[in-house]
Design an enzyme around this catalytic site. Structure first.
Site, mmCIF file in Angstrom:
data_model
loop_
_atom_site.group_PDB
_atom_site.id
_atom_site.type_symbol
_atom_site.label_atom_id
_atom_site.label_comp_id
_atom_site.label_asym_id
_atom_site.label_seq_id
_atom_site.Cartn_x
_atom_site.Cartn_y
_atom_site.Cartn_z
ATOM 1 N N ASP A 15 1.397 -1.419 -0.156
ATOM 2 C CA ASP A 15 0.269 -0.186 0.372
ATOM 3 C C ASP A 15 0.812 1.355 -0.353
ATOM 4 O O ASP A 15 1.877 1.184 -0.031
ATOM 5 C CB ASP A 15 -0.600 0.061 1.248
ATOM 6 C CG ASP A 15 -1.714 1.323 2.037
ATOM 7 O OD1 ASP A 15 -2.700 1.464 0.395
ATOM 8 O OD2 ASP A 15 -1.370 2.226 2.463
ATOM 9 N N ARG A 16 1.329 2.302 -0.588
ATOM 10 C CA ARG A 16 1.640 3.617 -0.734
ATOM 11 C C ARG A 16 1.167 4.515 0.675
ATOM 12 O O ARG A 16 2.264 4.730 1.300
ATOM 13 C CB ARG A 16 1.099 4.211 -1.482
ATOM 14 C CG ARG A 16 2.556 5.238 -1.758
ATOM 15 C CD ARG A 16 1.055 6.440 -3.080
ATOM 16 N NE ARG A 16 0.822 7.757 -2.544
ATOM 17 C CZ ARG A 16 0.520 8.468 -3.432
ATOM 18 N NH1 ARG A 16 0.534 8.222 -4.879
ATOM 19 N NH2 ARG A 16 -0.605 9.135 -2.784
ATOM 20 N N ASP A 17 0.351 4.775 1.420
ATOM 21 C CA ASP A 17 -0.143 6.139 2.150
ATOM 22 C C ASP A 17 -0.372 4.999 3.387
ATOM 23 O O ASP A 17 -0.970 4.405 3.460
ATOM 24 C CB ASP A 17 -1.102 7.066 1.334
ATOM 25 C CG ASP A 17 -1.757 7.618 0.547
ATOM 26 O OD1 ASP A 17 0.010 7.565 -0.407
ATOM 27 O OD2 ASP A 17 -1.754 7.945 -0.654
ATOM 28 N N CYS A 102 -11.790 -3.055 -8.254
ATOM 29 C CA CYS A 102 -9.845 -2.152 -8.198
ATOM 30 C C CYS A 102 -9.769 -2.558 -6.543
ATOM 31 O O CYS A 102 -9.244 -2.205 -6.114
ATOM 32 C CB CYS A 102 -10.119 -1.607 -9.675
ATOM 33 S SG CYS A 102 -10.337 -0.473 -9.803
ATOM 34 N N ARG A 103 -11.023 -1.076 -6.677
ATOM 35 C CA ARG A 103 -10.549 -0.331 -5.451
ATOM 36 C C ARG A 103 -10.542 -1.301 -4.087
ATOM 37 O O ARG A 103 -11.625 -2.524 -4.034
ATOM 38 C CB ARG A 103 -12.080 0.644 -4.736
ATOM 39 C CG ARG A 103 -11.942 1.092 -3.189
ATOM 40 C CD ARG A 103 -12.502 2.079 -3.412
ATOM 41 N NE ARG A 103 -13.635 2.981 -2.089
ATOM 42 C CZ ARG A 103 -12.116 3.425 -1.773
ATOM 43 N NH1 ARG A 103 -11.967 4.138 -2.660
ATOM 44 N NH2 ARG A 103 -11.907 3.913 -0.417
#
Length: 178
Positions: A15-17, A102-103
């Site tokens: 995950d990025r954030d 996708c989410r």
């Protein structure tokens, strides 16, 4: 080496954030990107072992009109500048009510990343800071690991099978399981 191809870790998706970089809600400013402690070292070690790396990120701010796809691309480019190149990027630009596949917690981005990498989902892991990350991994047939932050809900920690204190601990857990 695992006894079968599927038991071998081939990719670690992040995950990025809140996982790779400090969470700045709806960040469209590359100058505000700040890596999480230890992220670069963990990524460098994975790359040195020949394990693919990727980013799986919900960016609903695009659907909400708060940031543009170009803003997200600029922030992602800055993430790569600071943390090195990723083999695959998956970004969901939709809002929760769009009902996309996708989410996260839907598995769409995990499936897509594995397809692009040419690996089975069982050979991938997804490390994230909220329950949706772990659920997306599990729904796709990958391994999910939760690295909680102060915003992670206690229920999400309780539900997660694999929980680590930091990114290095998450990768150690993966290596122990293989």
């Amino acid at each position: 080496m695992g006894s079968s191809v599927t038991s071998k870790l081939r990719a670690v998706l992040f995950d990025r954030d809140g996982t790779l970089v400090v969470d700045v809600p709806y960040n469209g400013d590359p100058d505000r990107v700040q890596p999480m402690p230890g992220a670069k070292e963990v990524l460098d070690a994975l790359r040195a072992e020949g394990i693919a790396t990727g980013v799986i990120s919900n960016q609903s701010g695009i659907a909400r009109g708060m940031i543009s796809a170009d803003d997200v691309a600029s922030v992602n480019a800055r993430v790569e500048e600071l943390l090195g190149p990723f083999d695959v990027w998956e970004v969901c630009p939709h809002a929760e009510q769009d009902g996309c596949t996708c989410r996260k917690p839907a598995p769409g981005m995990v499936h897509s990343a594995c397809r692009k990498l040419g690996i089975p989902e069982a050979g991938a892991a997804l490390i994230g800071d909220i329950g949706a990350d772990v659920k997306a991994a599990e729904a796709a047939g990958a391994t999910g690991i939760l690295v909680p932050t102060p915003v992670t809900l206690a229920a999400e920690v309780a539900e997660a099978e694999l929980v680590a204190q930091d990114l290095a601990g998450a990768v150690r857990l993966l290596q122990e399981r293989r």
